[in-house]
Structure formats: C-alpha cells, structure tokens
Design an enzyme around this catalytic site. Structure first.
Site, PDB file in Angstrom:
ATOM      1  N   LYS A 134     -79.826  -3.031 -48.145  1.00  0.00           N
ATOM      2  CA  LYS A 134     -81.004  -3.193 -47.299  1.00  0.00           C
ATOM      3  C   LYS A 134     -80.887  -2.318 -46.055  1.00  0.00           C
ATOM      4  O   LYS A 134     -81.804  -1.563 -45.728  1.00  0.00           O
ATOM      5  CB  LYS A 134     -81.131  -4.669 -46.908  1.00  0.00           C
ATOM      6  CG  LYS A 134     -82.502  -5.070 -46.430  1.00  0.00           C
ATOM      7  CD  LYS A 134     -82.535  -6.565 -46.048  1.00  0.00           C
ATOM      8  CE  LYS A 134     -82.539  -7.467 -47.262  1.00  0.00           C
ATOM      9  NZ  LYS A 134     -82.296  -8.879 -46.918  1.00  0.00           N
TER      10      LYS A 134
ATOM     11  N   ARG B   5     -66.599  -1.933 -96.078  1.00  0.00           N
ATOM     12  CA  ARG B   5     -65.707  -3.016 -96.509  1.00  0.00           C
ATOM     13  C   ARG B   5     -65.967  -3.253 -97.987  1.00  0.00           C
ATOM     14  O   ARG B   5     -67.072  -3.606 -98.377  1.00  0.00           O
ATOM     15  CB  ARG B   5     -66.009  -4.291 -95.728  1.00  0.00           C
ATOM     16  CG  ARG B   5     -65.796  -4.174 -94.227  1.00  0.00           C
ATOM     17  CD  ARG B   5     -66.183  -5.499 -93.570  1.00  0.00           C
ATOM     18  NE  ARG B   5     -65.757  -5.576 -92.173  1.00  0.00           N
ATOM     19  CZ  ARG B   5     -66.541  -5.282 -91.145  1.00  0.00           C
ATOM     20  NH1 ARG B   5     -67.778  -4.873 -91.363  1.00  0.00           N
ATOM     21  NH2 ARG B   5     -66.092  -5.391 -89.906  1.00  0.00           N
TER      22      ARG B   5
ATOM     23  N   ASP C 231     -58.342  -6.512 -85.456  1.00  0.00           N
ATOM     24  CA  ASP C 231     -56.990  -6.969 -85.753  1.00  0.00           C
ATOM     25  C   ASP C 231     -55.985  -6.482 -84.718  1.00  0.00           C
ATOM     26  O   ASP C 231     -55.038  -7.185 -84.392  1.00  0.00           O
ATOM     27  CB  ASP C 231     -56.570  -6.503 -87.152  1.00  0.00           C
ATOM     28  CG  ASP C 231     -56.963  -7.525 -88.214  1.00  0.00           C
ATOM     29  OD1 ASP C 231     -56.621  -8.707 -88.027  1.00  0.00           O
ATOM     30  OD2 ASP C 231     -57.625  -7.151 -89.187  1.00  0.00           O
TER      31      ASP C 231
ATOM     32  N   HIS D 107     -67.271 -15.194 -88.051  1.00  0.00           N
ATOM     33  CA  HIS D 107     -67.845 -14.552 -89.235  1.00  0.00           C
ATOM     34  C   HIS D 107     -69.358 -14.406 -89.091  1.00  0.00           C
ATOM     35  O   HIS D 107     -69.926 -13.339 -89.309  1.00  0.00           O
ATOM     36  CB  HIS D 107     -67.496 -15.375 -90.480  1.00  0.00           C
ATOM     37  CG  HIS D 107     -68.074 -14.812 -91.738  1.00  0.00           C
ATOM     38  ND1 HIS D 107     -69.286 -15.229 -92.250  1.00  0.00           N
ATOM     39  CD2 HIS D 107     -67.632 -13.831 -92.555  1.00  0.00           C
ATOM     40  CE1 HIS D 107     -69.540 -14.536 -93.343  1.00  0.00           C
ATOM     41  NE2 HIS D 107     -68.556 -13.683 -93.550  1.00  0.00           N
TER      42      HIS D 107
ATOM     43  N   GLY E 270     -58.583  -0.223 -85.965  1.00  0.00           N
ATOM     44  CA  GLY E 270     -59.217  -1.492 -86.317  1.00  0.00           C
ATOM     45  C   GLY E 270     -58.963  -2.437 -85.173  1.00  0.00           C
ATOM     46  O   GLY E 270     -58.008  -3.201 -85.161  1.00  0.00           O
ATOM     47  N   THR E 271     -59.822  -2.362 -84.156  1.00  0.00           N
ATOM     48  CA  THR E 271     -59.496  -3.062 -82.904  1.00  0.00           C
ATOM     49  C   THR E 271     -59.685  -4.575 -82.991  1.00  0.00           C
ATOM     50  O   THR E 271     -59.245  -5.277 -82.093  1.00  0.00           O
ATOM     51  CB  THR E 271     -60.316  -2.496 -81.738  1.00  0.00           C
ATOM     52  OG1 THR E 271     -61.653  -2.307 -82.179  1.00  0.00           O
ATOM     53  CG2 THR E 271     -59.739  -1.183 -81.260  1.00  0.00           C
TER      54      THR E 271
ATOM     55  N   GLU F 221     -54.129  -0.946 -86.900  1.00  0.00           N
ATOM     56  CA  GLU F 221     -54.560  -2.275 -86.474  1.00  0.00           C
ATOM     57  C   GLU F 221     -53.395  -3.241 -86.310  1.00  0.00           C
ATOM     58  O   GLU F 221     -53.582  -4.437 -86.134  1.00  0.00           O
ATOM     59  CB  GLU F 221     -55.603  -2.843 -87.443  1.00  0.00           C
ATOM     60  CG  GLU F 221     -55.193  -2.820 -88.899  1.00  0.00           C
ATOM     61  CD  GLU F 221     -56.293  -3.315 -89.843  1.00  0.00           C
ATOM     62  OE1 GLU F 221     -57.201  -4.023 -89.392  1.00  0.00           O
ATOM     63  OE2 GLU F 221     -56.224  -2.985 -91.042  1.00  0.00           O
TER      64      GLU F 221
END
Ligand code: ADP
Ligand code: MG
Ligand code: MG
Length: 907
Positions: A26, A593, A803, A473, A800-801, A779
């Site tokens: 401000k 996958r 895991d 999941h 594989g972040t 991973e």
C-alpha cells in the site's frame, strides 16, 4: 540515523513502487501514484522495520522515529493546507496497515483521527455539514475503541457495545442505516460511545490528537501479531518476520453529501477478464461502508456515469493510466469528495484462471506487455490453467445449492472439475449401468478404490471416496483420466450392504443425485448443472475453434509457452488416454503402465500364478501376448513419431489374486481349484504365499521379471512385435523399454539382457528392425546413489518420484494421511512431499542421480514420471537440475508446458 518514515504528497514522494518490502504494498504504491501525478491525499509511511522493532521490543520504537513522524506530519499539513488538531482548520488523518503482500481484512485501519470536541466544532463550521461532522466523530471513537483499546468483539458471542448502541438508535427512529440518523442522535451516540470506552476499556477517550495518532500507529503495528493475521500467514506461507508498514494519510471525505462517494474497483473484470472498469460504490459514504455489507453498493459500470459523469470519466481515465503504468490490471480504492476523485490504494488485482489468461493475452495484443511478460507466473500461476480445462459448475446453480444448504461435506480436492450424477457404489454396477445407457451420469462413491475399480471409474463422471489422501489410488487415477475426484471425505459413512451413504442426518441411496466439486473438495446433495470446458471441447474435436474465443486465447498463450520452454513435456498415458494426451500437447509418453490391461485378463494371469514350471508360465502368458501387442500398436500409432516409454510389469502378484478376492467371490476358490487341477487347500496356500506385510517393499518391480523372466520376455515381445508390425506399414515408432524398481546395476542388466535378446529375436522373425532404448526408473535411493554404475548399461533414466519419495522418506504414501495434515499445519514439512518434490531430500537424490548418470553417459536422457511431473514447483526444480522432460497426467500437460516456460524465463 536510519530513515524510518517516507513521505508522499503534492506529486512528490521519497519512495516508489519497487520498495514493497520496506513500505508494504500500500505504502509503496501510494508513493508511486503520487509520482505519476495521480490525486493522492498526502501522508507518510512508517516502514516495516519499525514494525519488527516494535514487536521485538514490547511496543518500543526505534530512536529518532518521533522526530521523523513529526516531520512527515508537517509535510502532510503543508501539502493539504490544514493543521492536525487545529481548532480552526483541522487536518484529519487515517492510519492504515499494509504488508508486503496483501492480507485482506487481517490487520487494522483507523479513520478520522484528530477529532475531539473542539475539532468537531471546527469541522462543522468548515463543512457547513453538522451531520457529516458528528458521523465522522462517532466513527472515529468506535474505531479507536475497537482497534486501539481492544473492544472489538472477537467472536459472535462477545458483546459489541458500539453496534448495540447504533442498533438501538436506529430502532428508536425506525431507520435502516446510520446515515439516516439525526444530528441529535449522533451527538447522543458520541456521548454514549465515550461512556462505553470509559466503562469497558477503563480509560477516558483521549482528546489529544497526538496521543490519538500514536495510539493508532501502535495498534496497527501490533495487529501484525494478532491471531487472525498469524493464521492467515501460516496458510499462505507468508513469513512472520516481514512485518507491516503503517500509512498515515490525510483524510478525504466521501460522506460530505450527495456529490461525494467512496468505492472500490477493478480496471478489468477479474472473473472472466472482460476489458472495462468495474466496481462497487456508495454515494455519501465513508471507507469500509462499501465492503461492510450494511448498505448494498451500486455497480460503477452501471450507474456511476449517471450519478456523476465527471467523476466517472476521471476514474476511467485514472484506470487506464494505472494499467499503462503498472502494465497489469489494478484493484483500486477511491473516494470522491465534492466531485473530486482521490486515489487511496492500488495493487495488482487477484484474478481467476480464466481472467488471468484473457488479461495476459489482451495486454499483449493491446501493446502493453510482451509475450514473455504475459507468461510470468505471478500473472498466470500454471495450476490455474486447470480452470480452462475442466468442466465447471454453473456459478449460479452452485450458489443456489449453497443457499439451499445442500453442501454435505468437504474432502480433499484430488481431481479438478465439477461433476453431478447418480450414486453408484460398485465399479461393476457403474459399468453395467453405463453399458445400458452411455449418457448416464454416475458418481462412483466408495470407501476407497483399487485397480479393479478402473473400468467403473472410467465410465463415472466423478469419483468420491471416504478414505485416502491426495495420492491415493482414486486421486492418482482420476488425475490421469482427467476425472473429477474428491477423496478422503471422512464425514461420509458408506454402507455397501445397505446401499447408502450417510452424512450427518442425510441418507442418500444408490441412484440419488450427488454433486462433487474437485476444485474445492465440496460435496453437494442433489444435481448441479455443469458446463463443459470450451478449450477441451475444441481440443477433442467437438467444437470449432472459430466459435471458441477462450480457446483462441489459450492457444495463443500455449504457443508462447512452447516458444520459451526448454523442458519437453510427456504424458503418463495408456492406449485409452493417448489421444487426449496428444491433443493436449504431449511430446511423447513418459510412462505407460502395462499392468492396467492385466486386470482385464485376470484368468490368464491367475493361470500363470498357479503354474510351477517356467514353460507353463510362458504358455499362460502367451495368451496375454496378443492383447498387449494390440494395446501397444494402438499406443504407438497414436503417438506417431513421438517416443513412448513402456514400463514393464510393476505391481506385486497378489494384486491379481488375494484373500480379498476370495472373500469377495466365494466361488473363486473352487473354480480355481477345478481349473488348475489342485485342491482348494492348495489354492489357499498359494494365495497365502503371495501375501505380503509390506507390499510396497515386497516382490514387485523388476524383482518380478527377474524371478519370472517369462513375464519380461512376453512384454518385450509384445512391444517389439507391435513396433515391427507398424514399421512394415510404414509407420515409425520409438519404444523406450523401462525397467521398474531397479536398485542394483545387476538387476538392470539382468532385465536388459532379456529385453535385448527378445528384440533381436523378434527383429529376425519379422525381418525388420526398429530403433529402441532400454532404460530404468530411478525410484530407489540406491539407484540414485549408484546412477553412474547403472548408466553403464541403461540408456535412459526416469525418476519415479512417487516411490523415490516413499523410499527416501520411509513414508508410505498409502499411510501418511494420518499425520501429513498435522505436519503441514505445524510447519514440520513445507508441503505434501507426494505432491511437490521434497527438494532438500528427494531432490538431492535426484541431483546425485543426474550427475552420476551423466558422468558415465554424457547425453543421458533423463525425465520424471512421478505425480510431481505435473506440479509447477516440481517442474521448476526439474528444469533447474537439467532434466530433459517431465511426464504427467494428460490433463496436466498444459500446466506443465506453462510451468516449463516460466522456469525457463525465470532462470
Ligand atoms: P484495507 O487494507 O483493509 O483495505 P485500508 O487501509 O485500505 O484497509 O482502509 C480501508 C478503507 O478506509 C479504504 O478503502 C478507504 O475507503 C478508507 N480510507 C483509508 N484511508 C483513507 C483516507 N485517507 N481518506 C478517506 N478514506 C480512507
Ligand atoms: Mg484497502
Ligand atoms: Mg514405482
């Protein structure tokens, strides 16, 4: 002596907009507006350093402050031509908080400082308006009591002495607003207010203007540490050490008569971005009246031009000047005193994702900014693009639902979008109902979901679960599918047997309508109209681009983003969602996958599980081969020239056969016994053998392929047969075969050998060869630490972040919900490590992995395929450590593209 006080007024200021850290937003902008010649009442700003000193020293001020305040006051008096506390020509002041980042409504402001029985008389004489003077006086006493003397009620149950008196006065004359009270009433109220202060604060209302001013300055600095402000800062990650500035400013009056007004405005609409000034105002009113809700304000764009054409024209002109100067849409506060417009505040406006995109693109087209500037993350937080990609609730319909008290519960906003549909509790029922009627809108409501629910999830419009966090999941799969999902909604009591879900007193049955808002986590009873995303409709070919202005702007923005980013963006996708992934801009598949299709062929998998000899296993697997090959063919075809990373089977075998399955289907045991010619007991024994206490660390990933090389061989064969088949049709494809969960170089070598041998065999059989690579996921911490060794044989890496986070932190992503919320609230972790890469820990492993890998193989291609690949902060990090690509759910691709551009422009 240090400088603590910065003055502004009369077109001069000793600070500017760049000094937000010192003067707060401000204060810095009041100074800046002065400098660019806008009408701003004069004043001065006490810096945030004073606040820090004040709060560290029990309300003490640094040396020299008093003289500097007096000098600032003198300057204000000179510019405004009035004198603070003067009995003829009194100057009144406001005292306002203002931190580096705006914290709306969290801290305090006091108006009309300097009024007492003498100055009020002078004000009457000067203005010729008794009502105005007494109204200002009673406002001041009330604010002083509330803010400085601590009489403001903290909760609804606390008495509000001032408001009670006002209520009584209004009632006695039957008027609705205090503006309609008589002068005599106002005088009476002033007297009663003073008595309230004496009785409840135990002090006399101070009549000395200087004492009043210092009281207000102290209260504003003190308000930095009030509970509200502390909670707010924690929520928005604002450090407590910043402090607030205090702005002391000459009052201007919007309550001097009908040629006066006060208001707030935006230089463009910030919900949808439409150009043109808009805002709220009230004639003959002061300060907070507009936002307080006691009087309904009028719309600037609707009636202000008629009410005061000259002021309106000036305001619009000021709006343009501000946008030209700040190069961004502004959120302003103004007051009109006797036809003259005064500016009291300006700041870059907050906006929705829709508005952010429109405004950024419009400003470029208007020549105010260049594309690089349009892409700034402060203008378009990459996550906000979500709003353009997902269906939303019709805003009016949602508001109506809220008003009708149809809000049932709130869970975790896991998959953005809005969905309304009929409740179904079992994935198989969802599928069956959908097969009967493809238009049926269903919401799958479950305690939690598992891979078997996949097909049911696919046909549902939305998913609602009672358990599981942001990386459960349900959440993961919804995000990949681009499905609306609210998870972890623990107020839900789901009874599968009875077919009901109960929330408090409300009992809903299968087939009842329910609505979920995946942006906010809200769950509503009944139906709420949704509208599809225009951008997605065009991308998926359901709408013409010419009929879609929002799409046109999105397209423009993405073009700029693609120009500047250096990171590639791929999708985590299988055959089904590959098309959407390409439409959204995927430059490849970073993670396919392969197990998802296995769930469609449980019989064959179970046959393999019961085979004791490798030949028998191979025979069972051979039945799966054509299905996998078909899937890969479809995937390769859709991706064309883009690379496709296929991960070999990853989950433990008990996901395909467990006690849970046997329990759900009592006929399964006898059926399997008969089929495989063993006793039921033997079936049970096999099931028990497969069971694991800690499946995340069990027999999964490459550990499966190593013990059962037939699996790896079958999958590789499917991949290479598909690729060769396409090559013969003249279609190129670039498979990258990825080994999961390797921690030892030898694990990788073992699997790579099977893959390469299979490739050679297939090439010979088919008489063609395709280019391919064999690489690994990183991973497991050991893989990151020994990346140099692994890269001797591995041709690419993909972090594989999910895991890697799980194994580095020793924190199960299925079991962390019980404490992660507490951890975040108590500043133990800065963010959910499964959403945003934990840079200091997991990130360090990633850096080691990158360095190690590239020390062996200079041009090693490295990506990330964990959930983090679509999280803007993590994308920034991936850019920083030199990854080649990020891979994320298809719906997050545009977000990742924008984040990648922002990362490139930032560095
Ligand atoms: P907030 O940060 O909560 O918006 P402000 O400090 O901006 O608090 O003050 C709130 C309102 O008080 C302003 O929008 C304005 O209407 C009024 N106000 C503040 N200072 C003045 C002033 N010098 N003259 C007239 N009105 C003022
Ligand atoms: Mg304000
Ligand atoms: Mg994994």
């Amino acid at each position: 002596m240090s400088k603590y006080v910065y003055t502004f007024g009369g077109g001069k200021a000793d600070a500017d907009a760049s000094q937000k850290n010192l003067l707060g937003g401000k204060g810095a902008n009041l100074a800046e507006m002065n400098k660019i010649g806008l009408p701003v009442p004069a004043g001065f700003t006490l810096s945030t350093e004073v606040c820090i000193h004040y709060n560290d020293n029990d309300g003490g001020y640094p040396e020299g402050l008093e003289e500097q305040v007096l000098a600032g006051l003198k300057n204000t008096e000179e510019v405004m031509g009035a004198k603070f506390g003067d009995k003829e020509n009194p100057l009144l002041l406001s005292c306002r908080s203002g931190a580096r980042e705006s914290m709306p409504g969290m801290m305090d402001t006091v108006l009309n400082i300097g009024l007492n029985d003498d100055t009020v008389a002078a004000l009457i004489k000067q203005s010729g308006n008794e009502h105005f003077a007494w109204d200002s006086y009673r406002r001041f006493i009330q604010m002083y009591g509330d803010v400085v003397l601590g009489l403001k009620p903290e909760s609804k149950n606390d008495p509000d002495h001032f408001e009670d008196i006002l209520d009584k006065a209004r009632e006695s004359t039957g008027v609705e607003h205090e503006k309609d009270l008589t002068v005599d009433q106002l005088k009476q109220i002033v007297a009663e207010f003073k008595a309230v202060i004496k009785k409840h604060a135990g002090v006399e209302f101070p009549t000395d203007p200087m004492q009043q001013l210092w009281g207000c300055i102290g209260a504003v600095f003190g308000s930095w540490m009030n509970d509200r402000a502390i909670v707010y800062r924690r929520q928005y990650g604002i450090p407590h050490t910043w402090g607030t500035a205090t702005n002391v400013q000459a009052m201007v009056f919007g309550n001097l008569g009908n040629d006066c007004a006060t208001g707030v405005g935006l230089t463009r609409n910030c919900s949808d971005g439409t150009p043109g000034f808009c805002g709220d105002y009230l004639i003959n009113a002061q300060g907070e009246d507009v936002v307080a809700g006691t009087r309904t304000p009028k719309r600037v764009e609707e009636t202000f031009e008629q009410d005061d054409p000259a002021a309106y024209a000036e305001l619009v002109e000021i709006g343009k000047k501000l946008e030209n100067h700040y190069k961004d849409v502004q959120d302003i506060e103004f007051t009109v005193q006797k036809g003259k417009v005064w500016m009291l505040q300006t700041r870059n406006a907050k906006r929705t994702g829709f508005a952010a995109v429109r405004i950024a693109v419009d400003l470029v087209n208007e020549g105010l900014i260049d594309p690089k500037t349009a892409l700034q993350k402060r203008r378009i937080p990459a996550d906000d693009l979500n709003q353009l990609l997902q269906p939303i609730f019709d805003p009016a319909a949602k508001e109506a639902a809220q008003k009708d008290n149809r809000l049932l519960a709130k869970g975790i906003n896991a998959g953005p979008g809005a969905a309304s549909g009929q409740i179904v509790f079992h994935a198989s029922d969802a599928e069956a109902q959908w097969n009967e009627d493809n238009d049926k809108q269903l919401i799958l409501v479950r305690r939690e979901t598992s891979p078997e629910d996949l097909r049911g999830m696919k046909v549902a419009k939305g998913i609602l679960t009672a358990f599981g966090g942001a990386s459960s999941h349900a959440a993961l799969v919804s995000r990949q599918m681009g499905k609306t999902c609210v998870c972890g909604c623990d107020q839900l009591n789901i009874n599968y047997e009875a077919g009901t879900v109960t929330v408090g007193d409300t009992v809903l049955k299968e087939g009842d309508w329910i609505s979920v808002d995946g942006f906010t986590g809200e769950v509503f009873n009944g139906q709420i109209d949704t509208s599809a995303s225009e951008v997605m409709e065009v991308l998926l070919g359901n709408l013409n681009a010419e009929d879609a202005p929002t799409y046109a702007r999105y397209e423009q923005l993405m073009k700029w983003a693609d120009e500047y980013r250096t990171l590639n963006v791929r999708a985590n996708a299988e055959a089904d969602d590959a098309e959407a992934a390409v439409a959204l801009g995927a430059e490849g598949v970073g993670l396919c996958r392969t197990e998802h299709m296995f769930f469609d062929h449980l019989d064959e998998i179970r046959e393999m599980i019961f085979s004791t000899k490798p030949e028998d296993r191979a025979k069972a697997l051979a039945k799966l081969l054509p299905f996998q090959r078909e899937d890969f063919t479809h995937l390769f075809k859709t991706l064309g020239d883009r690379p496709v990373t296929i991960r070999l089977l990853d989950p433990p075998l008990h996901e395909f056969l467990s006690k849970h399955h046997m329990h759900d289907d009592p006929t399964l045991g006898p059926k399997l016994a008969k089929e495989f010619g063993v006793s039921e007991e033997a079936v049970l024994r096999r099931v028990e053998e497969l069971e694991e206490t800690n499946p995340m660390l069990g027999h999964r990933g490459c550990r499966l392929g190593i013990v059962f090389p037939e699996i790896t061989a079958m999958q590789s064969r499917a991949i290479f047969e598909a690729a060769c088949g396409l090559k013969k049709e003249g279609i190129n494809c670039y498979p990258e075969v990825m080994v999961p969960l390797a921690g030892f170089k030898t694990e990788f070598e073992n699997q790579a050998k099977v893959i390469r041998e299979t490739a050679a065999k297939v090439f010979e059989e088919q008489g063609v060869e395709v280019e391919y690579m064999v690489g690994t996921m990183i991973e497991i911490p050991r893989a990151a630490l020994t990346a140099d060794e692994i890269a001797e044989d591995a041709e690419f890496f993909s972090f594989g972040t999910n895991d890697l986070t799980q194994t580095a932190l020793g924190m199960s992503r299925d079991d962390y919900k019980g404490f992660i919320g507490y951890y975040q609230e108590n500043d133990i972790v800065p963010a959910d490590p499964f959403q945003t890469v934990d840079q200091t820990g997991v990130g360090k492993l990633m850096k080691i992995g990158v360095e190690g890998g590239r020390s062996t193989r200079k041009d090693l291609k490295i990506g990330i395929c964990g959930e983090h690949g679509g999280d803007p902060k993590s994308v920034f990090f991936c850019h920083e450590i030199g990854l080649n690509y990020v891979s994320c759910s298809p719906r997050r691709i545009p977000i990742a593209r924008l984040a990648a551009a922002q990362a490139a422009l930032d560095s």
